[in-house]
Design an enzyme around this catalytic site. Structure first.
Site, short mmCIF file in Angstrom:
data_model
loop_
_atom_site.label_atom_id
_atom_site.label_comp_id
_atom_site.label_asym_id
_atom_site.label_seq_id
_atom_site.Cartn_x
_atom_site.Cartn_y
_atom_site.Cartn_z
N LYS A 15 49.36 32.05 57.50
CA LYS A 15 49.35 32.27 58.95
C LYS A 15 48.94 30.99 59.67
O LYS A 15 48.12 30.22 59.18
CB LYS A 15 48.38 33.40 59.31
CG LYS A 15 48.82 34.76 58.75
CD LYS A 15 47.85 35.86 59.15
CE LYS A 15 48.31 37.22 58.59
NZ LYS A 15 47.38 38.31 58.95
N TYR A 27 38.48 27.60 62.38
CA TYR A 27 39.87 27.94 62.67
C TYR A 27 39.93 29.23 63.47
O TYR A 27 39.13 30.14 63.29
CB TYR A 27 40.72 28.04 61.39
CG TYR A 27 40.11 28.81 60.25
CD1 TYR A 27 39.23 28.21 59.35
CD2 TYR A 27 40.43 30.15 60.03
CE1 TYR A 27 38.68 28.91 58.29
CE2 TYR A 27 39.90 30.87 58.97
CZ TYR A 27 39.01 30.23 58.10
OH TYR A 27 38.48 30.93 57.05
N HIS A 72 40.76 20.34 41.09
CA HIS A 72 42.05 20.86 40.64
C HIS A 72 43.15 20.33 41.55
O HIS A 72 43.17 20.65 42.75
CB HIS A 72 42.05 22.39 40.67
CG HIS A 72 41.13 23.02 39.68
ND1 HIS A 72 41.43 23.13 38.34
CD2 HIS A 72 39.88 23.56 39.82
CE1 HIS A 72 40.43 23.72 37.71
NE2 HIS A 72 39.48 23.98 38.59
N CYS A 103 47.35 23.86 37.38
CA CYS A 103 47.30 22.53 36.76
C CYS A 103 46.81 22.59 35.31
O CYS A 103 47.33 21.90 34.44
CB CYS A 103 46.41 21.59 37.58
SG CYS A 103 44.91 22.37 38.23
N CYS A 147 40.03 19.75 36.64
CA CYS A 147 40.58 19.12 35.45
C CYS A 147 40.97 17.66 35.70
O CYS A 147 41.43 16.98 34.79
CB CYS A 147 41.79 19.91 34.95
SG CYS A 147 43.08 20.12 36.20
N GLY A 202 29.14 57.57 17.81
CA GLY A 202 29.11 58.60 18.84
C GLY A 202 30.49 59.17 19.06
O GLY A 202 31.46 58.81 18.38
N VAL A 214 33.82 57.50 17.59
CA VAL A 214 33.76 56.03 17.52
C VAL A 214 32.89 55.65 16.34
O VAL A 214 31.79 56.18 16.17
CB VAL A 214 33.17 55.42 18.82
CG1 VAL A 214 33.19 53.90 18.74
CG2 VAL A 214 33.93 55.92 20.03
N ASP A 248 37.17 54.24 35.70
CA ASP A 248 36.06 55.04 35.17
C ASP A 248 34.85 54.14 34.91
O ASP A 248 34.19 54.24 33.87
CB ASP A 248 36.48 55.75 33.89
CG ASP A 248 35.57 56.92 33.54
OD1 ASP A 248 34.67 57.25 34.35
OD2 ASP A 248 35.73 57.50 32.45
#
Length: 633
Positions: free
Chosen positions: A26, A39, A122, A133, A144, A382, A389, A495
């Site tokens: 914009k 701005y 960068h 990059c 970098c 559990g 698991v 979740d």
């Protein structure tokens, strides 16, 4: 106005959008004064400026540089430049190269004596969750490309004669805080790297890594697995997080403990119990480092820990004490291993947590389908939403957690396709998915194993002594940074709760089970009227319309913070799910926990705005949590 130095209409790129589109660019009226660059909206017909849209204080600017255009960039966005400050890069597009050069020159003149000027930047854009990059996936990662010392940012005498501190600077409160800690710049193709850890090849395509030996990077098309060559000419794939650039990476030094927080440092130093034991860690302030030192002097029973910030001179040298400046941090550490120079002790003994290497994205390059015969089941951990698991070993030596998916509980085919994408997600605050076993039923999901188990249980039982506010906020910081990474990858958890986070042996918290709720086949779980649905962590738009987004994850994060600061209490403990689903859309909110101060509680409440658009992003939350954490320290 007479105080205006420069004024110009530029195109500005949105800092909040994840995807680039025409809506993100914009026109704004930019005005430069001695104190800030601001701005505004403006009326092109009347030539008048309208409302202020944002500003950056001149004293907070760390770097001003041009930006290389992306491929197929339209003409109006060919002449970009960037203003780097605590919140990241502000991208601005000038109409031509002359205007861009004028603004860059003036801004560099104005900021050349600022504190904390960057040494690297960068040269290309941050777009769609990656630096174009160098392909790093952390927005706050160090640049970098080395800045030219003649660019006006790093040269020149310091005008003020403010003295350096007479003694080492211990961590203080009160300064506003940073973005996430910056990471060292990543290697590029052809660069020499050093192995931080040994790596035993898992597949025929892998290359063995031997700690402290050098390797040449040949290919980086996969973020997590790079093709490399060793000094004997052998080639293969290596885990990218096992190596570091030879030039300036601290990771190759045993005293550097990356991603360690203050509480973890103190715990490690006190466990080691050596006078003069020390380590170097990332500071709360972005791009800075802290020396943590254990001393048995001073009369404190059992000894105490001190934390000293490594400071930087305007010329880019490092110091802990006045008149002892060094070009590199390793040189500084070497000096203070022989001289206390104002600290409570010299640095006598290296204390490190480097014995255990980090998790890799998969158990070898290209491996996502795991042979179940390579898995050994050791004990039950559990029962979760999808089944049992278990803790086990892969190939008899690698710790893993194995989710045995109960038949009929998951849309398996959809998940298997998604698993290929999820395996490529890698972050220190996410539980790493290693692979799946799909050739038989039930299918297995194989992940990283974390020895301290579920965060909810850890809060209720694992914190043996009364936790400090810093410890609790560090837990929240870990989750925020893991979720900020998921957010940058356009992943929705759906979740998020303490029960779906795990804790490793060092106390680092990692988010798990991200996105799995999409594949649940249980109607009771997927309906907000059912008892299994995570009603207590759900915002109004989910309770009313089942509308999930990253903003619904933000709401759940606020509830997770509440869980942390109550040490694992059930949210809305006196209400039923039906009552919660009725009252939350009408304004019901959780109360302030006793352990949470007003600043911490205000973070929670910002997550619980009725309108999703009024809630912060996870990146913004991570910055805010770091800010409060820095003040607490």
């Amino acid at each position: 106005m007479s105080e205006n130095i420069l004024e110009e209409i530029f195109i500005k790129r949105s800092q909040q959008k994840k995807k680039t589109s025409p809506l993100n660019y914009k026109e704004r009226l930019f005005i430069l004064t001695q104190k800030k660059i601001a701005y505004y909206d403006f009326d092109p017909e009347k030539g008048k400026r309208k409302g202020l849209r944002g500003s950056v204080d001149i004293e907070k600017i760390k770097c001003v540089e041009s930006v290389q255009p992306e491929p197929n960039t339209p003409q109006e966005r060919m002449y970009a430049f960037q203003i780097i400050y605590d919140e990241g890069p502000l991208y601005i597009f000038a109409k031509n190269d002359d205007v861009r050069a004028q603004w860059i020159k003036k801004l560099k003149e104005m900021v050349r004596f600022n504190k904390d000027l960057m040494q690297k930047y960068h040269p290309c854009f941050w777009a769609d969750g990656v630096w174009l990059c160098c392909h790093q996936e952390v927005k706050q990662a160090m640049g970098c490309k080395v800045l030219d010392s003649k660019n006006g940012l790093t040269c020149g005498r310091r005008l003020s004669r403010k003295p350096l501190p007479p003694t080492p600077t211990e961590e203080k409160t009160g300064r506003p805080l940073p973005p996430q800690p910056q990471e060292p710049s990543g290697p590029s193709v052809g660069m020499i790297v050093i192995a931080e850890y040994n790596y035993t090849p898992m597949t025929e395509q892998d290359l063995e890594l031997r700690k402290d030996e050098e390797y040449t990077i040949l290919e980086m098309s996969d973020t997590n697995w790079w093709r490399a060559r060793d000094k004997y000419g052998k080639e293969g794939y290596i885990p990218s997080n096992y190596v570091v650039e030879t030039e300036n990476g601290l990771e190759r030094f045993d005293w550097y403990c990356k991603n360690m927080n203050r509480s973890q440092a103190e715990m490690l130093l006190k466990t080691e119990n050596k006078d003069g034991g020390f380590l170097v860690r990332d500071s709360s302030k972005a791009g800075k480092y802290t020396v943590s030192l254990f001393s048995k002097g001073g009369g404190e029973t059992g000894g105490s820990c001190r934390h000293y910030n490594i400071c930087t001179t305007p010329q880019g040298q490092f110091y802990l004490a006045e008149k002892h400046n060094f070009s590199t941090i390793p040189e500084l550490i070497n000096y203070h291993q022989h001289n206390a120079a104002g600290m409570v002790s010299r640095l006598k003994y290296i204390v490190s947590n480097r014995a255990r290497p980090p998790s890799t994205a998969g158990l070898g390059y290209g491996v996502w389908e795991i042979d179940p015969h390579c898995l050994t089941f050791i004990k039950d951990l559990g029962t979760g939403q999808f089944g049992v698991v278990k803790y086990g070993k892969w190939q008899g030596k690698h710790d893993v957690a194995i989710k045995m998916i109960k038949e009929g509980s998951m849309s398996e085919d959809d998940f298997i396709e998604e698993a290929k994408i999820m395996m490529k997600l890698r972050h220190e605050n996410l539980v790493q998915l290693y692979g799946v076993c799909t050739k038989h039923r039930p299918i297995y999901i194989v992940t990283e194993f974390l020895s301290n188990g579920c965060l909810l249980t850890y809060l209720r039982e694992g914190l043996k002594q009364h936790p400090t506010t810093v410890q609790l906020l560090e837990i929240c910081k870990d989750v925020a940074e893991g979720m900020a990474y998921l957010e940058s990858q356009q992943f929705i958890h759906r979740d998020l709760a303490a029960r779906n986070c795990l804790v490793d042996g060092n106390g680092t918290v990692k988010v798990t089970d991200f996105g799995l709720s999409r594949y649940v086949l249980d109607d009771e779980y997927t309906s907000s009227a059912g008892s299994k649905f995570p009603v207590r962590w759900s915002p109004p738009e989910v309770l009313l319309y089942c509308k999930f987004s990253s903003k619904s994850d933000i709401w759940a994060y606020g509830v997770l913070m509440w869980e942390v600061y109550t040490l694992g209490w059930l949210p809305y403990e006196r209400l039923s799910n039906t009552e919660i689903a009725d009252q939350v859309p009408r304004g019901l909110r959780l109360y302030r926990p006793q352990l949470a101060n007003e600043k911490v509680y205000s973070i929670m409440t910002t997550c619980w705005h009725d309108k999703p658009d009024e809630r912060p992003t996870f990146h913004e939350l991570a910055l805010t949590v770091q800010d409060v954490l820095y003040e607490l320290q």
